[in-house]
Scaffold this active site. Structure first.
Site, PDB file in Angstrom:
ATOM      1  N   SER A   1      42.703  33.575  42.679  1.00 35.47           N
ATOM      2  CA  SER A   1      43.160  32.602  42.933  1.00 35.47           C
ATOM      3  C   SER A   1      43.667  31.516  41.863  1.00 35.47           C
ATOM      4  O   SER A   1      44.423  32.171  41.129  1.00 35.47           O
ATOM      5  CB  SER A   1      42.258  31.651  44.071  1.00 35.47           C
ATOM      6  OG  SER A   1      42.916  30.443  44.779  1.00 35.47           O
TER       7      SER A   1
ATOM      8  N   ASP B   1      45.207  34.531  49.577  1.00 33.03           N
ATOM      9  CA  ASP B   1      43.996  34.463  48.428  1.00 33.03           C
ATOM     10  C   ASP B   1      43.051  35.174  48.516  1.00 33.03           C
ATOM     11  O   ASP B   1      42.492  35.565  49.282  1.00 33.03           O
ATOM     12  CB  ASP B   1      43.888  32.827  48.857  1.00 33.03           C
ATOM     13  CG  ASP B   1      43.195  32.037  47.893  1.00 33.03           C
ATOM     14  OD1 ASP B   1      42.172  32.725  46.980  1.00 33.03           O
ATOM     15  OD2 ASP B   1      43.655  31.030  47.412  1.00 33.03           O
TER      16      ASP B   1
END
Length: 279
Positions: A43, A184
């Site tokens: 991320s 993510d």
């Protein structure tokens, strides 16, 4: 494999800033984490890891976080998507099942168009091509819930790899790569430090250390690494940094304060990091 690993965890735009501040402060204190043999990014950490592995000077990376914030309403992870994420993690026995449930929520969520989000990622990327060094970017297949680790050998554009790793469910659109949709990497774990297995020394920068469910908890990941013989140090935001970061990790207005807080905190973390990194 051996060697040293730098693991950069997720944490939104403030996490990017705090990590760049920490890296710059540690470098100033004589601890060069940019010399890692392996860089793993999840991320926000995928953005940080790309900058580090690409050889961009840490002072330049730090300075990039001090610019005035963009105008407009900042993004925010709402209570609805967060509740769905927590519920999926808490009620699924298998981690892939939990991740697939979150992925399904992400696929349904109304977000900006994927191409517009990609353009925004590309405009802020610290490098436009994969570095020669061993950089691994973590994302999750939204359909299967399986973990995807992108490298330069994957044949995936680095903008798409970082975009996928940063595709916060319910906030940003999943990223299409070879016909699959990805979200993510933090859906698996905010850190994914267990992917550094085989390295002798590991430094984890973790703006967010807690897990949203029972799967891939940080304490278990660390225990696995240590049983394998690795020396590991975990750095998380201190009280001052947490105050600078604030409640919304996606708020660009907190970017500069978070970067400065990370740099200031580095002075108190240098000895602990050195003990592992330079052992």
């Amino acid at each position: 494999m051996g060697g040293r690993a730098l693991v950069c965890g997720g944490g939104g735009v403030t996490g990017i800033a705090w990590e760049f501040g920490m890296l710059a402060g540690l470098f100033e204190a004589g601890v060069d984490l940019t010399a890692a043999d392996l860089v793993i990014g999840t991320s926000a950490g995928s953005f940080v890891g790309t900058g580090i592995a690409s050889g961009v000077a840490v002072e330049d990376l730090y300075a990039s976080q001090l610019a005035p914030p963009e105008t407009g309403t900042p993004a925010k992870l709402g209570w609805g998507p967060m509740a769905s994420w927590v519920w999926a993690a808490a009620t699924s026995r298998k981690p892939e099942r939990a991740a697939a449930r979150v992925g399904a929520m992400a696929l349904r969520a109304p977000t900006m168009p994927e191409d517009r989000r990609r353009a925004a990622i590309a405009a802020r990327m610290p490098a436009a091509v994969w570095p020669e060094r061993d950089l691994r970017i973590v994302a999750v297949d939204a359909g299967s819930g399986q973990t995807a680790v992108f490298t330069r050998e994957s044949g995936v554009d680095i903008v798409d790899a970082v975009g996928a790793s940063c595709a916060v469910p319910g906030v940003w659109p999943p990223v299409t790569i070879d016909g699959r949709r990805y979200v993510d990497g933090g859906v698996r774990s905010a850190t994914n430090v267990d992917l550094a297995a085989g390295c002798d020394r590991v430094v984890l920068l973790a703006p967010i250390a807690r897990a949203l469910g029972r799967h891939h908890r940080l304490d278990r990941q660390l225990a696995t690494l240590r049983r394998g013989g690795a020396s590991v140090v975990v750095v998380t935001p201190d009280a001052a940094a947490r105050q600078a970061i604030g409640r919304n990790v996606l708020d660009p207005a907190a970017r500069a304060p978070s970067a400065r807080a990370g740099r200031a905190q580095a002075a108190t973390e240098a000895a602990r990091v050195t003990a592992v990194w330079s052992a």
